[in-house]
Scaffold this motif. Structure first.
Motif, PDB file in Angstrom:
ATOM      1  N   ALA A   1      27.671  10.424 -12.204  1.00  0.00           N
ATOM      2  CA  ALA A   1      28.634   9.506 -11.607  1.00  0.00           C
ATOM      3  C   ALA A   1      29.567  10.283 -10.691  1.00  0.00           C
ATOM      4  CB  ALA A   1      29.406   8.773 -12.702  1.00  0.00           C
ATOM      5  N   GLN A   2      30.631  10.860 -11.233  1.00  0.00           N
ATOM      6  CA  GLN A   2      31.563  11.616 -10.392  1.00  0.00           C
ATOM      7  C   GLN A   2      30.920  12.857  -9.794  1.00  0.00           C
ATOM      8  OE1 GLN A   2      35.136  12.241 -12.700  1.00  0.00           O
ATOM      9  NE2 GLN A   2      35.258  10.073 -13.234  1.00  0.00           N
ATOM     10  N   GLU A   3      30.013  13.478 -10.539  1.00  0.00           N
ATOM     11  CA  GLU A   3      29.318  14.665 -10.029  1.00  0.00           C
ATOM     12  C   GLU A   3      28.471  14.345  -8.809  1.00  0.00           C
ATOM     13  OE1 GLU A   3      30.166  15.051 -14.357  1.00  0.00           O
ATOM     14  OE2 GLU A   3      29.318  13.522 -13.042  1.00  0.00           O
ATOM     15  N   ALA A   4      28.074  13.076  -8.696  1.00  0.00           N
ATOM     16  CA  ALA A   4      27.188  12.678  -7.600  1.00  0.00           C
ATOM     17  C   ALA A   4      27.937  12.193  -6.367  1.00  0.00           C
ATOM     18  CB  ALA A   4      26.248  11.571  -8.091  1.00  0.00           C
ATOM     19  N   LEU A   5      29.252  12.057  -6.450  1.00  0.00           N
ATOM     20  CA  LEU A   5      30.011  11.521  -5.323  1.00  0.00           C
ATOM     21  C   LEU A   5      29.891  12.446  -4.115  1.00  0.00           C
ATOM     22  CD1 LEU A   5      33.229  10.361  -7.204  1.00  0.00           C
ATOM     23  CD2 LEU A   5      31.418   8.899  -6.279  1.00  0.00           C
ATOM     24  N   PRO A   6      29.549  11.905  -2.954  1.00  0.00           N
ATOM     25  CA  PRO A   6      29.338  12.748  -1.768  1.00  0.00           C
ATOM     26  C   PRO A   6      30.644  13.119  -1.080  1.00  0.00           C
ATOM     27  CG  PRO A   6      28.926  10.459  -1.226  1.00  0.00           C
ATOM     28  CD  PRO A   6      29.219  10.492  -2.699  1.00  0.00           C
ATOM     29  N   SER A   7      30.560  14.088  -0.192  1.00  0.00           N
ATOM     30  CA  SER A   7      31.718  14.514   0.583  1.00  0.00           C
ATOM     31  C   SER A   7      31.933  13.583   1.768  1.00  0.00           C
ATOM     32  CB  SER A   7      31.507  15.938   1.104  1.00  0.00           C
ATOM     33  OG  SER A   7      30.460  15.955   2.071  1.00  0.00           O
ATOM     34  N   GLN A   8      33.120  13.638   2.324  1.00  0.00           N
ATOM     35  CA  GLN A   8      33.436  12.858   3.514  1.00  0.00           C
ATOM     36  C   GLN A   8      32.477  13.207   4.650  1.00  0.00           C
ATOM     37  OE1 GLN A   8      37.522  13.109   4.762  1.00  0.00           O
ATOM     38  NE2 GLN A   8      37.141  12.290   6.797  1.00  0.00           N
TER      39      GLN A   8
ATOM     40  N   ARG B   1      16.490   7.686  -0.979  1.00  0.00           N
ATOM     41  CA  ARG B   1      15.741   7.333  -2.191  1.00  0.00           C
ATOM     42  C   ARG B   1      16.648   7.417  -3.415  1.00  0.00           C
ATOM     43  NH1 ARG B   1      13.174  10.370  -6.071  1.00  0.00           N
ATOM     44  NH2 ARG B   1      11.498   9.314  -7.221  1.00  0.00           N
ATOM     45  N   ALA B   2      16.764   6.312  -4.155  1.00  0.00           N
ATOM     46  CA  ALA B   2      17.623   6.266  -5.333  1.00  0.00           C
ATOM     47  C   ALA B   2      16.935   6.912  -6.536  1.00  0.00           C
ATOM     48  CB  ALA B   2      17.981   4.824  -5.666  1.00  0.00           C
ATOM     49  N   VAL B   3      17.677   7.741  -7.267  1.00  0.00           N
ATOM     50  CA  VAL B   3      17.169   8.322  -8.513  1.00  0.00           C
ATOM     51  C   VAL B   3      18.064   7.957  -9.692  1.00  0.00           C
ATOM     52  CG1 VAL B   3      16.059  10.258  -7.334  1.00  0.00           C
ATOM     53  CG2 VAL B   3      18.402  10.515  -8.174  1.00  0.00           C
ATOM     54  N   ASP B   4      19.296   7.523  -9.434  1.00  0.00           N
ATOM     55  CA  ASP B   4      20.245   7.204 -10.504  1.00  0.00           C
ATOM     56  C   ASP B   4      21.360   6.366  -9.886  1.00  0.00           C
ATOM     57  OD1 ASP B   4      22.088   7.053 -12.523  1.00  0.00           O
ATOM     58  OD2 ASP B   4      22.173   9.203 -12.931  1.00  0.00           O
ATOM     59  N   THR B   5      21.392   5.069 -10.210  1.00  0.00           N
ATOM     60  CA  THR B   5      22.366   4.184  -9.568  1.00  0.00           C
ATOM     61  C   THR B   5      23.729   4.171 -10.262  1.00  0.00           C
ATOM     62  OG1 THR B   5      21.532   2.291 -10.850  1.00  0.00           O
ATOM     63  CG2 THR B   5      20.572   2.664  -8.662  1.00  0.00           C
ATOM     64  N   VAL B   6      23.886   4.950 -11.348  1.00  0.00           N
ATOM     65  CA  VAL B   6      25.190   5.024 -12.012  1.00  0.00           C
ATOM     66  C   VAL B   6      26.235   5.534 -11.019  1.00  0.00           C
ATOM     67  CG1 VAL B   6      26.535   6.169 -13.820  1.00  0.00           C
ATOM     68  CG2 VAL B   6      24.202   5.404 -14.295  1.00  0.00           C
ATOM     69  N   GLY B   7      27.307   4.800 -10.859  1.00  0.00           N
ATOM     70  CA  GLY B   7      28.393   5.232  -9.977  1.00  0.00           C
ATOM     71  C   GLY B   7      28.224   4.848  -8.522  1.00  0.00           C
ATOM     72  N   ALA B   8      27.061   4.317  -8.129  1.00  0.00           N
ATOM     73  CA  ALA B   8      26.853   3.997  -6.715  1.00  0.00           C
ATOM     74  C   ALA B   8      27.792   2.885  -6.254  1.00  0.00           C
ATOM     75  CB  ALA B   8      25.397   3.598  -6.478  1.00  0.00           C
TER      76      ALA B   8
END
Length: 316
Positions: free
Chosen positions: A288-295, A243-250
């Motif tokens: 944006a960068q804070e939301a980037l997931p781990s490998q 579920r998307a909540v913020d598409t910035v950086g996706a």
């Protein structure tokens, strides 16, 4: 070698949440002003870094208050200082972002020092360019700088990826130096310079672009996944169920993960699954960068690992 070189922008994002995005001339009340580190280049570089790639970001950052914090953050995040040029003459880039509850957004970018990233800055890092590596760039920097990066990488037998955002007309020389184009749907329409619904037959509409050099065009479709278009066929990759909540950086997460997967030697099908999972997980978290997931999280959602070749021939 699993090296990814990203040539692009680095910004500080000032994000405001609103109930509805404003229409022309409309004033809306905002809440929750938040500062994030961003810029398409920095976002994509860190996304690739989190996917286990060896990453160099080539960027130019002002030495004002925002720029000092940004440069320190990028270095602390693990990016080499070698590619980051300090700019004493121009302020660091800023982006102003409005985000509504569903995750859609409007963004205004003040490029600052990003607009002064030059071909000379790229050539100064030429020793990092090597066969088998991946070059990823975008258009929040001068067009001639993006072109210089693509052409240098191509001459070094690297895979080249161009994310044509924000969109600007692309020259024949840029297209000739690009292996993979990654527009969103609106940018794909602009590439075709067509008022028609190109999604009815994207292979036909995009054939003239593919004839100029790119091996494939990957159209990102948000919650509808992505579409891979080559000269021979097209393949739809469904979106991951998040579920998307913020598409910035996706989109940046998608591109960074795609570049990392290519550098790891993944088949294109697996690379797209990993990239789609990275984009979906980023959209599920604010920032944006804070939301980037781990490998690890990307691999769990995608069901494949970075470096996976898959089974059988990768359809072209």
């Amino acid at each position: 070698m699993n090296r990814v070189i990203v040539v692009g922008s680095a910004n500080t994002d000032l994000a405001v949440r609103v109930e509805n995005l404003p229409s022309k001339g409309e004033t809306v009340m905002g809440r929750d002003l938040t500062f994030f580190f961003g810029g398409k280049g920095a976002n994509q570089a860190l996304a690739a870094l989190r996917c286990g790639a060896d990453v160099l970001l080539i960027a130019r950052i002002g030495t004002d208050h925002y720029g000092q914090r940004l440069a320190r953050h990028l270095k602390d995040s693990g990016l080499p200082a070698a590619g980051i040029a300090a700019d004493d003459e121009h302020p660091a880039g800023l982006a102003f972002i409005l985000v509504e509850p569903g995750g859609d957004n409007q963004i205004t970018v003040v490029p600052g020092s990003n607009q002064h990233l030059s071909p000379a800055d790229v050539r100064a890092c030429a020793d990092w360019f090597a066969p088998g590596s991946v070059l990823l760039t975008q258009l929040e920097i001068p067009m001639d700088t993006a072109a210089a990066a693509l052409e240098l990488a191509k001459s070094c037998a690297m895979t080249t990826i161009l994310n044509p955002a924000p969109f600007a007309p692309l020259s024949r020389s840029i297209l000739a130096a690009t292996d993979i184009l990654t527009p969103n749907q609106g940018e794909a329409v602009a590439l075709c310079d067509s008022a028609e619904d190109i999604m009815q037959d994207p292979s036909q509409h995009l054939a003239p672009v593919l004839d100029l050099g790119p091996k494939e065009i990957i159209i990102t479709l948000g919650q509808d996944g992505a579409l891979r278009v080559t000269r021979k066929r097209q393949l739809h990759i469904p979106a991951s169920p998040v579920r998307a909540v913020d598409t910035v950086g996706a989109g940046d997460a998608f591109n960074g993960a795609l570049a990392a997967a290519m550098a790891h030697g993944c088949s294109m099908q697996n690379a797209l699954r990993l990239a789609g999972a990275a984009g979906a997980l980023t959209a599920a978290t604010p920032g944006a960068q804070e939301a980037l997931p781990s490998q690890e999280d990307i691999e769990v959602l995608a069901g494949v690992r970075f470096g996976s070749q898959g089974h059988g021939r990768d359809p072209g």
